[in-house]
Structure formats: C-alpha cells, structure tokens
Design a protein around this motif. Structure first.
Motif, PDB file in Angstrom:
ATOM      1  N   SER A 295      58.253  72.200  62.528  1.00  0.00           N
ATOM      2  CA  SER A 295      58.633  71.085  63.103  1.00  0.00           C
ATOM      3  C   SER A 295      57.961  69.782  62.300  1.00  0.00           C
ATOM      4  O   SER A 295      56.919  70.133  61.617  1.00  0.00           O
ATOM      5  N   ALA A 296      58.700  68.907  62.262  1.00  0.00           N
ATOM      6  CA  ALA A 296      58.440  67.626  61.680  1.00  0.00           C
ATOM      7  C   ALA A 296      58.432  66.418  62.478  1.00  0.00           C
ATOM      8  O   ALA A 296      59.722  66.116  62.784  1.00  0.00           O
ATOM      9  N   GLU A 297      57.299  65.800  62.923  1.00  0.00           N
ATOM     10  CA  GLU A 297      57.445  64.790  63.878  1.00  0.00           C
ATOM     11  C   GLU A 297      56.836  63.655  63.392  1.00  0.00           C
ATOM     12  O   GLU A 297      55.802  63.334  62.818  1.00  0.00           O
ATOM     13  N   ALA A 298      57.527  62.418  63.353  1.00  0.00           N
ATOM     14  CA  ALA A 298      57.105  61.073  62.732  1.00  0.00           C
ATOM     15  C   ALA A 298      56.137  60.495  63.686  1.00  0.00           C
ATOM     16  O   ALA A 298      56.159  60.584  64.694  1.00  0.00           O
ATOM     17  N   PHE A 299      55.321  59.638  63.171  1.00  0.00           N
ATOM     18  CA  PHE A 299      54.185  58.919  63.816  1.00  0.00           C
ATOM     19  C   PHE A 299      53.935  57.705  63.180  1.00  0.00           C
ATOM     20  O   PHE A 299      54.212  57.523  62.102  1.00  0.00           O
ATOM     21  N   SER A 300      53.681  56.537  64.087  1.00  0.00           N
ATOM     22  CA  SER A 300      52.997  55.549  63.410  1.00  0.00           C
ATOM     23  C   SER A 300      51.890  54.850  64.482  1.00  0.00           C
ATOM     24  O   SER A 300      51.765  54.985  65.458  1.00  0.00           O
ATOM     25  N   PHE A 301      51.142  53.972  63.691  1.00  0.00           N
ATOM     26  CA  PHE A 301      50.154  53.092  64.405  1.00  0.00           C
ATOM     27  C   PHE A 301      50.195  51.828  63.813  1.00  0.00           C
ATOM     28  O   PHE A 301      50.017  51.617  62.626  1.00  0.00           O
ATOM     29  N   SER A 302      49.938  50.657  64.633  1.00  0.00           N
ATOM     30  CA  SER A 302      49.724  49.476  64.133  1.00  0.00           C
ATOM     31  C   SER A 302      48.651  48.744  64.736  1.00  0.00           C
ATOM     32  O   SER A 302      48.391  48.839  65.883  1.00  0.00           O
ATOM     33  N   VAL A 308      49.947  52.242  59.730  1.00  0.00           N
ATOM     34  CA  VAL A 308      50.130  53.514  59.322  1.00  0.00           C
ATOM     35  C   VAL A 308      51.338  54.348  59.914  1.00  0.00           C
ATOM     36  O   VAL A 308      51.645  54.210  60.872  1.00  0.00           O
ATOM     37  N   VAL A 309      52.067  54.930  58.879  1.00  0.00           N
ATOM     38  CA  VAL A 309      53.130  55.665  59.262  1.00  0.00           C
ATOM     39  C   VAL A 309      53.123  57.121  58.648  1.00  0.00           C
ATOM     40  O   VAL A 309      52.772  57.182  57.336  1.00  0.00           O
ATOM     41  N   GLY A 310      53.693  58.057  59.061  1.00  0.00           N
ATOM     42  CA  GLY A 310      53.608  59.233  58.601  1.00  0.00           C
ATOM     43  C   GLY A 310      54.388  60.515  59.310  1.00  0.00           C
ATOM     44  O   GLY A 310      55.160  60.143  60.511  1.00  0.00           O
TER      45      GLY A 310
END
Length: 421
Positions: A295-302, A308-310
């Motif tokens: 599983s590869a799930e993208a995430f981000s925080f602003s 941050v993105v990853g």
C-alpha cells in the motif's frame, strides 16, 4: 467536466470561504462568517494555541485544553451545556491541530445566539477544577495511548518530529509523563492563549454582521486585548526516525518532503490518490503498489509557514525494503517529472477533493478559521494558484532531501540517504 462541476458545486455553498470578510472586535478577536441555505449553522471558537506553541514546561497542554472543552464554567455546568445542546439537536465537538484548538457547535440558525454565549463562557470562564482535571486526564491518557497503538498515527507524528523537531514537531498528544499535572497548569496555558489577537470566531450559515454583534455582546469581549506573540519560523530540518516494532508482520515507512503550504494539496494529488474503491489508480505509484502487493497512500499537511507532502508505505516486513525502493524510484522518475496528463489528473483530483470538503459545514468552518487567523487553508483558489506551476514545483519538491520514519524491524527498512534523493 468533473472539475467544472466541482467548482460550481462549491460555489453554491461556500465560495466566499477563500476570501472571507474578516472584521475585528474592540479587543482584537477576528470574526468571519459565510451564509448558506442548508438550514444549519456552525459556530467555531478557534484559538491559536495548538501543540506548536508548547514548551518543555507545557508539553501536552494543548491536548488537555482541547479535552476541557464544554466543561464547567462559572455560569454553566457541563451537564447544563450538554442538556441544552441535546434539546436543541446541536452537536458539540472539540479538536486540536498543531496550530489551533477549536470548539465547534453545529445547530439550527435560531440557536446561534445561545451557543455564541456558550462559547463566550468557555473562553472567559472555564473553571479548570482539579476534580475535572482527573476526569480529563483519563480521556487524554486514553487518546494518547490509542494514538501510540496506531502505527499510521505514529508514523505521521514521527514525520513532524523528524522534519521540524520543535514547534510543528511537537506531538498532538500529551506525553506519558507530561509536566501538565494540574488543572491550574491548563488554566495558565489557556490564559496565555485566550487573548484577542489569538482568537477567532467563525461561522457558516450565519450573517457576518449579526455574528460580529453577538460576539461583541458576549463574554468574548472580556478577553484581554493583546496580540499574538512572534513565533519562530518553522524550519524543515530533515533526518530519519526509526521505531522498533517486532510484534506486527506489517511494517510502515513514511517518506516526506518540504513544500509551500498552498501547494501541498495538489502535490498530494500528483503522488496519486485512490479514486475508485475497488480499482487500481492510473498513477505510476498506484500501479507499482498494485503490482508488488503493498500500500502507498499520499498525505499532506499545510501550516501558516510550512507544508509537508509525502507517501506512507505499508507492506509485509520482509518486503518493505523492496517496496520503499520502488516508491523512491517512482517518485524520482515520474512524480518529480510529471507529464501533461499527470498534471491534469492531479489538478482535477485536488479540485474535486477540495470542493467536496468545502461543501460540508465542518470543512468550510475549518478553512474559515484558518484564514481568519492568517493561516494557510486548502481552497479552490489555492488549487488554481498552484496548478499553473505544478510541473516546476514538483521537480523542486521531489528532488529535495526527504525525511523518513520507519515502524517495524530496522533490518528490513532502508536508510533515507540510500534512496538517491
């Protein structure tokens, strides 16, 4: 077609969220509201006192302050507040982020004056009694233990710690041995935060002029007129954090990059998000995950001054090293150099996701609170602003040195400096 439809759908409800008319009371409280025809209203008391503001002496205070929401005040008992909310069919919620603590009420429009008074009591007259602190402590302890038991939560918390260390690196959850040990300690943290320059009252489904009047006539007007203190700017430091976990056959590995706050949501979409419940996405990352069985799930925080993105990789512990290397290769070859179709997919996906969020009272209220306090929020306008330079932004962001957090056996996960970034 879908992006235009999403834009029109959002415009019907909360288009003005992106550029709210923010007014200030005599003591500096920011007030903003948007109308709407849903038949419901949402009022939020937003305090710029999230975990980012904690020090060594106040570690965990934001978590405790969130949990003290809707407790006993000088003029109302918690029982009375909850009973009145139930009689009005209202929903009371409290949430904490790294920047803000929010107490939110969703109710019918005719109950708005009453609940503005309730929020005023919370801000000006919460008692922070010691017997209540014992009850709050049990809730805080349970929430913190639950978070530590969840590998995904630990990984994303670890991303912030590795990336920023202090400030935005502070955990959302109170540590086991928190120095905050009394109700008075929470009261002191609240006292320093509850000043005009660090507070906003925002609402959806409410007239802005009427909201400003109600706030000025409530106990919120008693808060000291004082500006927000200067914060040390967030700095993406970089590094790696390894958490040894041998009990689970599934390991987790988070790879995160620094980015501008306004670009975080579109960059997350560029990494690839699942658009069909039972299908496999067309992005290279989704294809690689499906092909190799992870599983590869993208995430981000602003945040107000950082983003941050990853991607969070979850795989069998014995396959984690290969999975992470595949993800790193995919990011370097494809995501950092997106073609025109990848950019189009990402922008369309971000538009739909943001429009869907803005169509809800909760999503619109959260964005409105952030914007009222001068922070970054994902809106359709921010998506459009980031879309024009997405290719160049992606190349810059995904070619930079990331941080990594691994949860599992250290022997099965690669060090971040071996991934070629």
């Amino acid at each position: 077609m879908y992006s235009r439809a999403a834009t029109k759908a959002a415009a019907r409800g909360y288009a003005s969220v992106a550029n709210p008319a923010v007014t200030s009371t005599a003591n500096g409280i920011r007030v903003a509201a948007t109308g709407g025809d849903s038949g419901l209203a949402t009022i939020s008391l937003v305090i710029n006192a999230g975990s980012r503001h904690e020090t060594v002496e106040t570690a965990g205070a934001a978590h405790y302050l969130k949990a003290f929401g809707f407790r006993n005040t000088q003029g109302r008992t918690s029982f009375r507040t909850i009973r009145e909310a139930e009689l009005n069919g209202a929903q009371l919620t409290a949430e904490a982020t790294r920047e803000n603590i929010t107490y939110r009420v969703q109710c019918f429009p005719d109950a708005v004056p009453y609940f503005v008074d309730v929020l005023g009591d919370i801000a000006a007259e919460t008692r922070f009694a010691e017997h209540e602190f014992r009850d709050v402590s049990r809730i805080v302890e349970f929430e913190a233990l639950s978070a530590r038991a969840d590998s995904v939560t630990r990984a994303l918390d670890g991303v912030h710690q590795a990336a920023f260390r202090g400030g935005l690196g502070n955990s959302l959850y109170a540590p086991h041995a928190s120095p905050v040990a009394t109700g008075n300690a929470v009261a002191q943290y609240a006292k320093s935060a509850l000043v005009g320059g660090r507070v906003a009252v925002v609402a959806t489904g409410v007239d802005a002029t009427e909201l400003a009047r109600l706030v000025s006539e409530s106990k919120l007007a008693q808060l000291p007129s004082q500006g927000a203190p200067a914060l040390e700017a967030a700095q993406f430091v970089g590094g790696m954090q390894q958490v040894y976990e041998s009990a689970s056959p599934v390991a987790h590995y988070a790879l995160a990059f620094p980015c501008a706050p306004g670009a975080a949501r579109v960059l997350e979409a560029l990494l690839g998000s699942r658009r069909a419940k039972w299908g496999v996405g067309s992005s290279p990352l989704a294809q690689a995950a499906s092909r190799l069985g992870f599983s590869a799930e993208a995430f981000s925080f602003s945040y107000s001054d950082a983003g941050v993105v990853g991607v969070l990789v979850s795989a069998q512990a014995t396959h984690m090293r290969d999975a992470v290397k595949q993800v790193a290769e995919c990011v370097q070859k494809h995501v950092a150099r997106p073609d025109a179709s990848a950019v189009q997919r990402a922008v369309a996906a971000a538009r739909v996701d943001v429009a869907d969020l803005m169509a809800t009272h909760e999503g619109a209220a959260r964005a409105l609170g952030q914007l009222a306090l001068g922070q970054s929020a994902a809106t359709l306008e921010s998506v459009e602003a980031a879309a024009g330079s997405l290719s160049a932004t992606a190349q810059s962001v995904f070619s930079s040195k990331p941080v990594a957090v691994s949860i599992g056996l250290p022997q099965s996960t690669p060090y971040v400096d071996t991934l070629g970034f």
